[in-house]
Design a protein around this motif. Structure first.
Motif, PDB file in Angstrom:
ATOM      1  N   HIS A   1       0.801  -1.233   0.000  1.00  0.00           N
ATOM      2  CA  HIS A   1       0.000   0.000   0.000  1.00  0.00           C
ATOM      3  C   HIS A   1       0.828   1.275   0.000  1.00  0.00           C
ATOM      4  O   HIS A   1       0.517   2.221   0.707  1.00  0.00           O
ATOM      5  N   ARG A   2       1.899   1.274  -0.771  1.00  0.00           N
ATOM      6  CA  ARG A   2       2.592   2.550  -0.961  1.00  0.00           C
ATOM      7  C   ARG A   2       1.833   3.280  -2.083  1.00  0.00           C
ATOM      8  O   ARG A   2       2.152   3.144  -3.257  1.00  0.00           O
ATOM      9  N   ASN A   3       0.820   4.014  -1.693  1.00  0.00           N
ATOM     10  CA  ASN A   3      -0.147   4.485  -2.670  1.00  0.00           C
ATOM     11  C   ASN A   3       0.432   5.448  -3.700  1.00  0.00           C
ATOM     12  O   ASN A   3      -0.085   5.570  -4.798  1.00  0.00           O
ATOM     13  N   LYS A   4       1.521   6.111  -3.325  1.00  0.00           N
ATOM     14  CA  LYS A   4       2.051   7.105  -4.269  1.00  0.00           C
ATOM     15  C   LYS A   4       2.576   6.436  -5.541  1.00  0.00           C
ATOM     16  O   LYS A   4       2.759   7.093  -6.552  1.00  0.00           O
ATOM     17  N   TYR A   5       2.806   5.121  -5.453  1.00  0.00           N
ATOM     18  CA  TYR A   5       3.315   4.459  -6.642  1.00  0.00           C
ATOM     19  C   TYR A   5       2.211   3.895  -7.521  1.00  0.00           C
ATOM     20  O   TYR A   5       2.468   3.248  -8.519  1.00  0.00           O
ATOM     21  N   HIS A   6       0.969   4.141  -7.130  1.00  0.00           N
ATOM     22  CA  HIS A   6      -0.131   3.566  -7.901  1.00  0.00           C
ATOM     23  C   HIS A   6      -0.096   3.963  -9.358  1.00  0.00           C
ATOM     24  O   HIS A   6      -0.499   3.206 -10.233  1.00  0.00           O
ATOM     25  N   SER A   7       0.394   5.200  -9.595  1.00  0.00           N
ATOM     26  CA  SER A   7       0.434   5.661 -10.981  1.00  0.00           C
ATOM     27  C   SER A   7       1.357   4.790 -11.835  1.00  0.00           C
ATOM     28  O   SER A   7       1.239   4.774 -13.053  1.00  0.00           O
ATOM     29  N   LEU A   8       2.275   4.061 -11.174  1.00  0.00           N
ATOM     30  CA  LEU A   8       3.234   3.263 -11.944  1.00  0.00           C
ATOM     31  C   LEU A   8       2.729   1.844 -12.197  1.00  0.00           C
ATOM     32  O   LEU A   8       3.272   1.128 -13.024  1.00  0.00           O
ATOM     33  N   THR A   9       1.710   1.418 -11.458  1.00  0.00           N
ATOM     34  CA  THR A   9       1.318   0.008 -11.567  1.00  0.00           C
ATOM     35  C   THR A   9       0.783  -0.326 -12.953  1.00  0.00           C
ATOM     36  O   THR A   9       1.073  -1.392 -13.476  1.00  0.00           O
ATOM     37  N   ARG A  10      -0.005   0.570 -13.526  1.00  0.00           N
ATOM     38  CA  ARG A  10      -0.620   0.218 -14.799  1.00  0.00           C
ATOM     39  C   ARG A  10       0.387   0.052 -15.937  1.00  0.00           C
ATOM     40  O   ARG A  10       0.343  -0.959 -16.638  1.00  0.00           O
ATOM     41  N   PRO A  11       1.316   1.031 -16.114  1.00  0.00           N
ATOM     42  CA  PRO A  11       2.335   0.792 -17.157  1.00  0.00           C
ATOM     43  C   PRO A  11       3.126  -0.496 -16.883  1.00  0.00           C
ATOM     44  O   PRO A  11       3.415  -1.256 -17.806  1.00  0.00           O
ATOM     45  N   ALA A  12       3.451  -0.716 -15.601  1.00  0.00           N
ATOM     46  CA  ALA A  12       4.227  -1.907 -15.273  1.00  0.00           C
ATOM     47  C   ALA A  12       3.437  -3.168 -15.584  1.00  0.00           C
ATOM     48  O   ALA A  12       3.961  -4.139 -16.123  1.00  0.00           O
ATOM     49  N   LEU A  13       2.152  -3.125 -15.244  1.00  0.00           N
ATOM     50  CA  LEU A  13       1.299  -4.276 -15.517  1.00  0.00           C
ATOM     51  C   LEU A  13       1.212  -4.546 -17.012  1.00  0.00           C
ATOM     52  O   LEU A  13       1.328  -5.687 -17.466  1.00  0.00           O
ATOM     53  N   LEU A  14       1.044  -3.460 -17.773  1.00  0.00           N
ATOM     54  CA  LEU A  14       0.961  -3.611 -19.228  1.00  0.00           C
ATOM     55  C   LEU A  14       2.262  -4.195 -19.768  1.00  0.00           C
ATOM     56  O   LEU A  14       2.251  -5.104 -20.596  1.00  0.00           O
ATOM     57  N   THR A  15       3.400  -3.671 -19.279  1.00  0.00           N
ATOM     58  CA  THR A  15       4.685  -4.204 -19.723  1.00  0.00           C
ATOM     59  C   THR A  15       4.767  -5.687 -19.423  1.00  0.00           C
ATOM     60  O   THR A  15       5.196  -6.486 -20.246  1.00  0.00           O
ATOM     61  N   ALA A  16       4.383  -6.057 -18.189  1.00  0.00           N
ATOM     62  CA  ALA A  16       4.478  -7.455 -17.799  1.00  0.00           C
ATOM     63  C   ALA A  16       3.599  -8.310 -18.697  1.00  0.00           C
ATOM     64  O   ALA A  16       4.021  -9.341 -19.217  1.00  0.00           O
ATOM     65  N   MET A  17       2.371  -7.843 -18.907  1.00  0.00           N
ATOM     66  CA  MET A  17       1.445  -8.636 -19.713  1.00  0.00           C
ATOM     67  C   MET A  17       1.982  -8.825 -21.124  1.00  0.00           C
ATOM     68  O   MET A  17       2.036  -9.939 -21.648  1.00  0.00           O
ATOM     69  N   LEU A  18       2.413  -7.700 -21.724  1.00  0.00           N
ATOM     70  CA  LEU A  18       2.944  -7.802 -23.080  1.00  0.00           C
ATOM     71  C   LEU A  18       4.246  -8.593 -23.081  1.00  0.00           C
ATOM     72  O   LEU A  18       4.495  -9.407 -23.959  1.00  0.00           O
ATOM     73  N   GLY A  19       5.076  -8.325 -22.066  1.00  0.00           N
ATOM     74  CA  GLY A  19       6.354  -9.038 -21.966  1.00  0.00           C
ATOM     75  C   GLY A  19       6.126 -10.535 -21.969  1.00  0.00           C
ATOM     76  O   GLY A  19       6.711 -11.267 -22.771  1.00  0.00           O
TER      77      GLY A  19
END
Lengths: 418, 376, 302
Positions: free
Chosen positions: A82-100
């Motif tokens: 719950h380090r909420n300030k990083y929430h903005s980074l989760t979606r790009p990271a998730l997309l990268t992981a999924m595509l990766g």
């Protein structure tokens, strides 16, 4: 502040100059891929009985999986801790992981001799509990599914309420709409279960990728052969997670002319040098225990690659990122992330290719044109799909519209909407 | 009730004994399974009286070399025991036997030869290799090991047709012409009587080597000098052997018997005469001359000087068992009773001393103690 | 009467119970642990004459690509070290140290059919199995063509049909499984003219090998290759000099798959470690969420 950062589709043209070059590379890669499927591995690759694995395993699969680690590390940090300030980074990271991971599977299919049998590990009659590769395969399959499930809310968010299929398909609009609604409700409840499962599965197969080569003790160079290879792989995957997010974030901000979220990035970068330090100390201790330091001194390709890997991939970025002021400089942040990514790439190539010496070899392995083309094509393809996705789906959180905009007006988000 | 109980317990006992036994029978004990009767016995029912045990086929206790002569050996042997599977081989036994003299002699192949007989190979080597006695090669393996070991040495080849005649040729032993065996009939090996070597040694450049003396007189076997000179030593079709020897190698063989510091023994300025025992300072008489050197010089190599006293060899002679006539003198009845040493004191049998009984004027020359005989 | 019957039943259960171990130990004799009873071949390199008949026999038995007749009598192949390939499950090599002018000694190389095969442990779908008779065999249907077996094999044996675009096979010695099953020897063993190859129970072969060394200690290098290497192999070798000369790598006695299997089974010990991690992360997530909630509530209240 986080309230102001809402992920939105980015208003940009798909075919920029870079995208055109990438499309060209992807096209060549696709042609190479088709060529391989028709003519087999012998004509298209430099693989042989001596070197059965090439860059398709070392780069497409091993490095691909490692670089997709941003997904689970960010998810762990933002959603579990719950380090909420990083929430903005989760979606790009998730997309990268999924595509990766998707491209890992695509790359793997090219390498598999009988790609049409890729589903075999799912049959219980063929489960082979002793095989490391089996575990990796199963974990990757499940994790990929989880990634799609985790990503689905983003699709729902984009389309719920305005599903509008063209032509004949339009009669299904309401059906899909209700499906999206139901899944939205269910997913909202169970998503955290999937997120935790994703982290667990990632830890498992990231480490197991290292275990893969533990089965070849007599073929591996002592600089890399160690029973703790899985631990080193897990640690290095953890270390590369955030740098990969930083790297992408900076790249896409340059590409889409958005101001990079320097504060968030600098903040997330503070974990990396600690992880790198852990990695380095374990590596040094391992070398010391196995009495393998002497091999660094020998003048060979192996020792050169090892030194390169350690200096560029670990030591330089660690030194840079330990300094607070450098962490807040885009240039240094990008440079160190690049170093770490290069280090991971080199490490995976080293473990799977450079360290691997068959007892009787008549030559060395160097990838063929088709191998390089397919690998390059896959990477460019991935970037293109990523670009396409962020243009059409709410992935990247934007603070300010234009790179040059001086005033930080949160209402700019609305203008971005395509 | 008691009886019933005993009966039940007995059943249990029997069952509990039988079951493990049957299990045991189903899986025979694994230890010693490589030992069957016919490993040691060659008949089906060995008894204590006639155990018919096989002799261990080792290369020791070889009777073949001492009991059999090369001249007795068959000329050609047809090897057709496994005819169904492979074409026969007509084996030129004679030339192989004569060649074998250069190496390990007959025992090269006849590695097992009990007293009085030479067993054929197939007596021990079965057509199929024994799955239990893995040590012993089958007949096929045994033959091939004997042949291919040398054959490939000179031809570097292992082609079957070198030995196996094709099945169509209905050759038999009656067809005695051996020269047609794919041209491998070995020519007669010329054994030289003597050889003259020219050496760079200036004081005596010529060394004469009497081959016949070494073989016939000194009783050397071929293999004593021709160590490991198997076929491949001379015949290496792909890589001819360098037969030029160094000075050291040349002397190596001779100095095993001859002293190296006595150069003149072998080196001379001219051809040395053949060996005569007279040159040793003791010309042999007619009887000694007939003897094999080894009769007196039992150590074959290092033939040294012997004690010249007769009784060093003929220790068991006395006046009763020595027939004096063979010396050319039949003793008269006055002298025949005397002990040998009465006339030949100090074991000097070539000298006579009459002074023990007679006055000084009586010598063997003027008073013969018997009668001379003419020898034939 | 009743009492007696009970006694009898009691006794019989005791009796049967005492029998169980002996019976079960006989019946559950599963192939994997029964290496001594497995078949094997002893290769005596001191006997081999390098005729390459075994290569020919193997080629015909396994219906490998047809070769001209002269192919197998060509001795020039000995000038380079060969490895088994998709065209030959077995190859004969001349020892490394022998000079071209010498006759040299030879050794036949093929799959060793290890007791604890790394390839079997590695195979993702269990296409490679070690079973009856000690044979390591490959299942064409299961294989997905990942070639991890080739990475794992310490002898560098499995070959791969890289040329085949659709149905590439992993090619290696089959130990002539069908022939063994019919109580016949493998084709190569049968074809060896000098019987440099001895086929038999592995247990007997080890004894045979040691007795050969014992009877002619001058002839043999005092080691049976494959008896203990990587936990033992079905094919074993005798030689007159160090085995490294014969294309046989120097290996320890530790089973190759041991390390990875320890790691794997450690991580997946009845799925406890992954489940524990899952539980732990869940707990962390939950507790932090609760804390945050409280904080925000507190914030709102204040």
């Amino acid at each position: 502040m986080s309230n102001h950062e809402v992920p939105t589709p980015i208003n940009a043209k798909f075919f920029s100059k870079g995208a055109i070059i990438l499309s060209f590379l992807t096209l060549i890669g696709a042609l190479g891929y088709i060529y391989r499927l028709i003519y087999g591995l012998d004509t298209t690759t430099n693989l042989s009985n001596q070197y059965p694995w090439g860059i398709w395993i070392a780069i497409d699969v091993a490095t691909g999986v490692a670089l997709a680690a941003g997904g689970f590390t960010t998810a762990a940090l933002a959603d579990i801790f719950h380090r909420n300030k990083y929430h903005s980074l989760t979606r790009p990271a998730l997309l990268t992981a999924m595509l990766g991971y998707t491209f890992v599977v695509v790359g793997l299919l090219a390498d598999l001799g009988k790609y049409y049998n890729v589903w075999h590990p799912m049959l219980p009659s063929m489960w082979q509990g002793n095989s490391v590769l089996f575990e990796v395969g199963i974990c990757v399959m499940i994790y990929l599914t989880i990634l799609y499930v985790e990503f689905f809310p983003i699709v729902i968010e984009r389309f719920m309420g305005h599903v509008n299929l063209p032509g004949l398909l339009s009669k299904y609009n309401s059906l899909i709409e209700s499906f999206l609604k139901i899944s939205n409700r269910t997913l909202y409840r169970v998503l955290s279960l999937f997120i935790i499962a994703g982290v667990v599965l990632s830890c498992l197969h990231q480490s197991s990728l290292g275990t893969l080569m533990v089965i070849a003790p007599y073929k591996m160079h002592p600089l890399w052969y160690t029973p703790i290879l899985p631990l080193l792989f897990l640690l290095s995957a953890l270390s590369v997670g955030f740098p990969m997010v930083i790297f992408e974030s900076i790249l896409s901000s340059w590409s889409f002319k958005i101001k990079p979220e320097i504060k968030t990035l600098a903040s997330i970068a503070k974990y990396t040098p600690i992880l790198l330090f852990c990695y380095l100390s374990i590596k040094v201790a391992d070398l010391a225990i196995r009495n393998a330091f002497g091999y660094i001194g020998e003048t060979s390709i192996e020792s050169f690659c090892f030194i390169l890997e350690m200096v560029i991939g670990v030591i330089i970025p660690m030194v840079i990122l330990f300094q607070r002021d450098k962490r807040h400089s885009i240039k240094y942040l990008f440079l160190s992330a690049l170093c770490i990514i290069f280090g991971i790439l080199l490490n995976r190539i080293n473990v799977f290719l450079v360290a691997y010496t068959p007892p009787y070899s008549t030559g060395y392995y160097f990838p063929s044109f088709v191998e390089i083309a397919v690998t390059a094509g896959l990477i460019s393809g991935l970037i293109l799909v990523y670009r396409f996705m962020v243009i059409h789906l709410p992935v990247i959180s934007i603070q300010r519209v234009k790179y040059n905009a001086v005033t930080d007006t949160p209402k700019s988000e609305s203008t971005v909407k395509a | 009730m008691m009886r019933r109980f005993i009966r039940h317990s007995l059943y249990i006992l029997i069952v509990s004994l039988l079951v493990p036994m049957s299990v045991g029978f189903a899986n025979p004990p694994i230890h010693n399974s490589d030992l069957t009767c016919n490993v040691c016995h060659n008949c089906d029912n060995p008894t204590k009286e006639s155990p018919c045990t096989r002799m261990c086929p080792t290369r020791e206790n070889m009777h073949i070399t001492s009991e059999h002569l090369l001249s007795e050996a068959p000329d050609t042997i047809m090897l057709n025991y496994i005819e169904k599977e492979s074409a026969s081989v007509r084996f030129d036994h004679k030339s192989h036997a004569s060649m074998s003299q250069m190496n390990m002699s007959c025992k090269t192949c006849h590695h097992y030869s009990p007293k009085d007989r030479i067993p054929p190979c197939h007596e021990c080597h079965a057509r199929e290799s024994d799955p239990i006695n893995l040590k012993k090669p089958s007949l096929k393996g045994a033959f091939h090991r004997q042949c291919l070991g040398c054959h490939r040495e000179w031809s570097h080849d292992t082609k079957c047709v070198v030995c196996h005649i094709s099945c169509d040729d209905n050759l038999s032993l009656d067809n005695t012409d051996v020269s047609d065996i794919v041209g491998i009939s070995h020519p007669v090996i010329h054994v030289p009587t003597s050889k003259i070597y020219h050496t760079p040694y200036e004081p005596g450049p010529i060394v004469t080597f009497y081959h016949d003396e070494h073989v016939d007189l000194f009783g050397f076997q071929c293999v004593d000098c021709h160590v490991e000179e198997n076929c491949g030593y001379c015949h290496d079709l792909t890589h001819p052997k360098n037969l030029v020897k160094t000075e050291e190698e040349k002397h190596e063989m001779c100095v095993q018997c001859h002293q190296i510091n006595n150069c003149g023994h072998c080196h001379d300025t001219k051809r040395k005469p053949a060996f005569s025992h007279a040159s040793t300072g003791w010309p042999l008489n007619q009887y000694h001359d007939k003897l094999d050197c080894r009769a007196c010089h039992p150590t074959r190599k290092k033939i040294g000087r012997l004690d010249r006293h007769c009784n060093s060899c003929h220790g068991g002679w006395n006046q009763q068992n020595f027939r004096h006539a063979i010396t050319g003198l039949i003793l008269d009845e006055n002298h025949i009773e005397w002990e040998c040493t009465d006339c030949h004191p100090d074991n000097q049998y070539n000298k006579q001393d009459c002074s023990g009984c007679h006055d000084d004027d009586i010598t063997p020359e003027n008073h013969i103690p018997g009668k001379h005989v003419v020898q034939h | 009467m009743d009492k007696d019957r009970r006694k009898f039943l009691k006794l019989s259960t005791v009796a049967t119970a005492s029998l169980i171990p002996s019976v079960t130990s006989a019946s559950t004799e599963h192939c994997e642990d029964d290496f001594d009873n497995a078949f094997g071949v002893l290769v005596d390199t001191t006997v081999c004459v390098g005729c390459r008949n075994c290569e020919l026999a193997c080629n015909q038995q396994n219906e490998l690509p047809e070769q001209p007749e002269e192919h197998f009598s060509d001795k020039s192949v000995f000038n380079s070290m060969r490895k088994p390939s998709v065209e030959a499950y077995t190859v004969v090599n001349r020892s490394i140290d022998s000079q071209p002018s010498e006759l040299g000694s030879f050794s036949k190389i093929q799959c060793m059919h290890c007791n604890h095969p790394a390839c079997v442990s590695a195979c993702i779908v269990g296409a490679l199995t070690k079973c009856t008779h000690g044979v390591v065999s490959w299942d064409a249907w299961k294989c997905i063509g990942c070639r991890y077996c080739m990475i794992a094999c310490p002898f560098q044996i499995p070959a791969y049909e890289f040329k085949e675009p659709l149905k590439p096979r992993v090619m290696k010695c089959t130990f002539c499984y069908d022939r063994i099953h019919d109580n016949k020897k493998p084709a190569c063993v049968e074809s060896c003219p000098v019987e440099a190859l001895t086929f038999g129970k592995r247990r007997d072969l080890i004894k045979l090998a040691h007795s050969r060394i014992e009877t002619s200690p001058d002839k043999y290098y005092d080691h049976v290759y494959g008896e203990k290497e990587i936990g033992g192999t079905s094919w074993m070798y005798l030689a007159s000099k160090e085995f490294i000369n014969y294309d046989l790598p120097k290996l320890g006695e530790e089973q190759i798959p041991q390390m990875t299997e320890i790691i794997q089974h450690g991580i997946f010990k009845s799925f406890l470690p992954p489940l524990a991690l899952y539980g732990f992360l869940g707990l962390v997530m939950h507790s932090i969420r609760q804390n945050k909630k409280k904080e925000t509530e507190n914030d709102e209240q204040s």
